[in-house]
Design a protein around this motif. Sequence first.
Motif, PDB file in Angstrom:
ATOM      1  N   VAL A   1       0.652  35.094  34.044  1.00  0.00           N
ATOM      2  CA  VAL A   1      -0.489  35.525  33.244  1.00  0.00           C
ATOM      3  C   VAL A   1      -0.797  34.413  32.247  1.00  0.00           C
ATOM      4  O   VAL A   1       0.049  34.072  31.421  1.00  0.00           O
ATOM      5  CB  VAL A   1      -0.182  36.840  32.489  1.00  0.00           C
ATOM      6  N   PRO A   2      -1.984  33.815  32.325  1.00  0.00           N
ATOM      7  CA  PRO A   2      -2.313  32.736  31.398  1.00  0.00           C
ATOM      8  C   PRO A   2      -2.471  33.264  29.969  1.00  0.00           C
ATOM      9  O   PRO A   2      -2.953  34.371  29.756  1.00  0.00           O
ATOM     10  CB  PRO A   2      -3.644  32.189  31.904  1.00  0.00           C
ATOM     11  N   VAL A   3      -2.061  32.458  29.006  1.00  0.00           N
ATOM     12  CA  VAL A   3      -2.239  32.783  27.600  1.00  0.00           C
ATOM     13  C   VAL A   3      -3.416  31.961  27.096  1.00  0.00           C
ATOM     14  O   VAL A   3      -3.419  30.739  27.234  1.00  0.00           O
ATOM     15  CB  VAL A   3      -0.966  32.457  26.794  1.00  0.00           C
ATOM     16  N   LEU A   4      -4.415  32.621  26.539  1.00  0.00           N
ATOM     17  CA  LEU A   4      -5.603  31.930  26.062  1.00  0.00           C
ATOM     18  C   LEU A   4      -5.394  31.417  24.650  1.00  0.00           C
ATOM     19  O   LEU A   4      -4.826  32.110  23.810  1.00  0.00           O
ATOM     20  CB  LEU A   4      -6.808  32.873  26.070  1.00  0.00           C
ATOM     21  N   ASN A   5      -5.877  30.216  24.375  1.00  0.00           N
ATOM     22  CA  ASN A   5      -5.814  29.709  23.018  1.00  0.00           C
ATOM     23  C   ASN A   5      -6.884  30.405  22.173  1.00  0.00           C
ATOM     24  O   ASN A   5      -7.712  31.160  22.672  1.00  0.00           O
ATOM     25  CB  ASN A   5      -5.947  28.182  22.981  1.00  0.00           C
ATOM     26  N   LEU A   6      -6.855  30.162  20.869  1.00  0.00           N
ATOM     27  CA  LEU A   6      -7.764  30.848  19.952  1.00  0.00           C
ATOM     28  C   LEU A   6      -9.224  30.606  20.308  1.00  0.00           C
ATOM     29  O   LEU A   6     -10.033  31.529  20.287  1.00  0.00           O
ATOM     30  CB  LEU A   6      -7.484  30.412  18.516  1.00  0.00           C
ATOM     31  N   PHE A   7      -9.577  29.363  20.686  1.00  0.00           N
ATOM     32  CA  PHE A   7     -10.963  29.063  21.034  1.00  0.00           C
ATOM     33  C   PHE A   7     -11.411  29.886  22.231  1.00  0.00           C
ATOM     34  O   PHE A   7     -12.486  30.482  22.216  1.00  0.00           O
ATOM     35  CB  PHE A   7     -11.146  27.568  21.335  1.00  0.00           C
ATOM     36  N   CYS A   8     -10.598  29.950  23.279  1.00  0.00           N
ATOM     37  CA  CYS A   8     -10.967  30.697  24.481  1.00  0.00           C
ATOM     38  C   CYS A   8     -11.042  32.191  24.208  1.00  0.00           C
ATOM     39  O   CYS A   8     -11.926  32.868  24.713  1.00  0.00           O
ATOM     40  CB  CYS A   8      -9.996  30.410  25.621  1.00  0.00           C
TER      41      CYS A   8
END
Length: 72
Positions: A14-21
């Motif tokens: 499961v990918p972890v999204l950074n704050l921008f995304c």
Amino acid sequence: MRLKCESNARAGDVPVLNLFCRSRLYALAKQAQLPVNVIRDAGRTQIAAGSKTVIAIGPGEPCIDIDFVGVV
């Protein structure tokens, strides 16, 4: 709508999204008039209380494609 996000997840993870995304995904969901809510952690584990941990989107028709750059 298409969103491109960087991730260091491996295929199948499961990918972890950074704050921008996460912020961009929230904005796209609002723009598409989808129900969207940011979930904040209660702080009963190692995660700090109030940390934004999940974005809940839907129900609704799929309309946002997310391309994860860097998934190996």
